[in-house]
Design an enzyme around this catalytic site. Sequence first.
Site, PDB file in Angstrom:
ATOM      1  N   ARG A  89      -2.127  -4.902   2.482  1.00 44.50           N
ATOM      2  CA  ARG A  89      -2.643  -6.262   2.664  1.00 44.50           C
ATOM      3  C   ARG A  89      -4.104  -6.167   3.093  1.00 44.50           C
ATOM      4  O   ARG A  89      -4.491  -5.245   3.827  1.00 44.50           O
ATOM      5  CB  ARG A  89      -1.847  -7.015   3.743  1.00 44.50           C
ATOM      6  N   HIS A  97      -5.126  -7.480  -6.821  1.00 48.75           N
ATOM      7  CA  HIS A  97      -3.771  -7.526  -6.250  1.00 48.75           C
ATOM      8  C   HIS A  97      -2.700  -7.350  -7.338  1.00 48.75           C
ATOM      9  O   HIS A  97      -1.819  -8.188  -7.512  1.00 48.75           O
ATOM     10  CB  HIS A  97      -3.557  -8.841  -5.477  1.00 48.75           C
TER      11      HIS A  97
HETATM   12  P1  NDP Z   1       8.705  -1.111   4.288  1.00 47.38           P
HETATM   13  O1  NDP Z   1       8.964  -2.199   5.252  1.00 47.38           O
HETATM   14  O2  NDP Z   1       9.836  -0.543   3.508  1.00 47.38           O
HETATM   15  O3  NDP Z   1       8.003   0.115   5.058  1.00 47.38           O
HETATM   16  C1  NDP Z   1       7.041  -0.063   6.024  1.00 47.38           C
HETATM   17  C2  NDP Z   1       6.631   1.281   6.599  1.00 47.38           C
HETATM   18  O4  NDP Z   1       5.562   1.071   7.538  1.00 47.38           O
HETATM   19  C3  NDP Z   1       7.757   1.965   7.390  1.00 47.38           C
HETATM   20  O5  NDP Z   1       7.720   3.357   7.175  1.00 47.38           O
HETATM   21  C4  NDP Z   1       7.411   1.636   8.838  1.00 47.38           C
HETATM   22  O6  NDP Z   1       7.856   2.608   9.783  1.00 47.38           O
HETATM   23  C5  NDP Z   1       5.911   1.654   8.784  1.00 47.38           C
HETATM   24  N1  NDP Z   1       5.347   0.867   9.895  1.00 47.38           N
HETATM   25  C6  NDP Z   1       5.529  -0.436  10.178  1.00 47.38           C
HETATM   26  N2  NDP Z   1       4.878  -0.784  11.297  1.00 47.38           N
HETATM   27  C7  NDP Z   1       4.271   0.330  11.740  1.00 47.38           C
HETATM   28  C8  NDP Z   1       3.466   0.624  12.860  1.00 47.38           C
HETATM   29  N3  NDP Z   1       3.138  -0.317  13.769  1.00 47.38           N
HETATM   30  N4  NDP Z   1       3.019   1.886  13.026  1.00 47.38           N
HETATM   31  C9  NDP Z   1       3.349   2.863  12.140  1.00 47.38           C
HETATM   32  N5  NDP Z   1       4.121   2.644  11.041  1.00 47.38           N
HETATM   33  C10 NDP Z   1       4.568   1.399  10.863  1.00 47.38           C
HETATM   34  O7  NDP Z   1       7.566  -1.641   3.293  1.00 47.38           O
HETATM   35  P2  NDP Z   1       7.358  -1.311   1.742  1.00 47.38           P
HETATM   36  O8  NDP Z   1       7.160   0.149   1.592  1.00 47.38           O
HETATM   37  O9  NDP Z   1       8.398  -1.948   0.905  1.00 47.38           O
HETATM   38  O10 NDP Z   1       6.013  -2.108   1.450  1.00 47.38           O
HETATM   39  C11 NDP Z   1       4.827  -1.829   2.148  1.00 47.38           C
HETATM   40  C12 NDP Z   1       3.829  -2.943   1.943  1.00 47.38           C
HETATM   41  O11 NDP Z   1       3.278  -2.905   0.625  1.00 47.38           O
HETATM   42  C13 NDP Z   1       4.385  -4.361   2.018  1.00 47.38           C
HETATM   43  O12 NDP Z   1       4.578  -4.761   3.338  1.00 47.38           O
HETATM   44  C14 NDP Z   1       3.310  -5.153   1.324  1.00 47.38           C
HETATM   45  O13 NDP Z   1       2.359  -5.562   2.278  1.00 47.38           O
HETATM   46  C15 NDP Z   1       2.666  -4.152   0.384  1.00 47.38           C
HETATM   47  N6  NDP Z   1       2.845  -4.519  -1.024  1.00 47.38           N
HETATM   48  C16 NDP Z   1       1.725  -4.669  -1.795  1.00 47.38           C
HETATM   49  C17 NDP Z   1       1.819  -4.959  -3.139  1.00 47.38           C
HETATM   50  C18 NDP Z   1       0.621  -5.005  -4.015  1.00 47.38           C
HETATM   51  O14 NDP Z   1       0.734  -5.344  -5.194  1.00 47.38           O
HETATM   52  N7  NDP Z   1      -0.558  -4.663  -3.534  1.00 47.38           N
HETATM   53  C19 NDP Z   1       3.137  -5.194  -3.768  1.00 47.38           C
HETATM   54  C20 NDP Z   1       4.262  -4.957  -2.870  1.00 47.38           C
HETATM   55  C21 NDP Z   1       4.103  -4.657  -1.557  1.00 47.38           C
HETATM   56  P3  NDP Z   1       9.447   2.877  10.007  1.00 47.38           P
HETATM   57  O15 NDP Z   1       9.913   3.566   8.748  1.00 47.38           O
HETATM   58  O16 NDP Z   1       9.489   3.759  11.174  1.00 47.38           O
HETATM   59  O17 NDP Z   1      10.082   1.538  10.192  1.00 47.38           O
END
Ligand code: NDP
Length: 310
Positions: A225, A273
């Site tokens: 994002r 995007h």
């Molecule tokens: P997930 O929710 O599956 O994974 C999020 C990851 O981030 C997890 O490993 C989590 O850790 C980690 N995380 C969250 N908060 C923290 C923190 N404070 N510190 C360290 N690590 C953290 O998300 P997805 O992989 O499905 O998607 C990721 C992002 O991709 C989406 O949220 C979206 O914003 C973006 N996206 C962008 C698109 C585009 O076209 N550009 C399309 C689709 C998505 P833990 O495993 O320990 O919970």
Amino acid sequence: MRLLVYRPDGNIAPWADDFARCLPQAQCVAWSEGARLPPCDYAVVWAPPEAMLRELAEVKAIFLMGAGADAIMKHAGTLPAHVPIVRLGDAGMGVQMGEYVAHAVLRYFRRFDHYVDQAAAGEWKPLATHERESFSVGVMGAGALGRRVLDCLRPFGFPLQAWSRSAKEIDGVRSFAGDDGLDAFLRGTRVVVCMLPLTDATANILNRTNLAKLPRGAYVINVARGAHVAEPDLLAAIQSGHIAGATLDVFRNEPLPRQHPFWDEPRITITPHIAALTLRDESVRQIAGKIGQLERGEPVADVINRELGY
Ligand code: NDP
């Protein structure tokens, strides 16, 4: 069964057609402000307005048409607390993310951006190559999509690392976790790929302080994002030469305004995007499957943790 289907562009007809095929018992209805919404069993939405969420206290679940929950979680105070919010789990986005990130990493590693410029100038000049062993790629966020990206990068033999909230065991990937692990992760990362969800804890994470911890000549890829990046800080870090360049798919304001300085920085590659688009077919199939599970009283995957915000 009645489904509310909402998208900001109003184009819900193709979704309704797909639901008619996958979930023939469902009738899809639209929302418009001020008009009475008939009672609905489920909502399937993207970037819902707050006024709409106030009318969803009775639905059994709210399904998102994407992987990120930030657009709905910004209305967390309005969201009915007992209604599960269910995001898409991959649904065809993982392979797209893999393609996008692998392309951006390889383009930088093999210096294809320079060769494009050289070719335009009619210049034939092999350039020095980067060393694979020290070309570490660090993925911030090892979730559904981050892991797919790591899988796509594995065959190239770069040192891989991931940073997440909780430690992970991923084949061939060095795991760093939590605030305590961030410094070491950044210091050892040559190409940083942001794949975090946007939450209070992750907003502005690629700011001046953290960019300075990356080694000189590091490269930034943001497919998560726009608000993860402090945009003036990134621009300054590129212009100072500390960061070699960036590939950015997401921005604070989208579409990226024409007067934004990123457009004029040749070391920044901009895409609109598109890193991973929602594939309607797969998404509708996944949501219809999850509705079936909920109707049978079974648990479903990909429910947003309200406390964590993702
Ligand atoms: P997930 O929710 O599956 O994974 C999020 C990851 O981030 C997890 O490993 C989590 O850790 C980690 N995380 C969250 N908060 C923290 C923190 N404070 N510190 C360290 N690590 C953290 O998300 P997805 O992989 O499905 O998607 C990721 C992002 O991709 C989406 O949220 C979206 O914003 C973006 N996206 C962008 C698109 C585009 O076209 N550009 C399309 C689709 C998505 P833990 O495993 O320990 O919970």
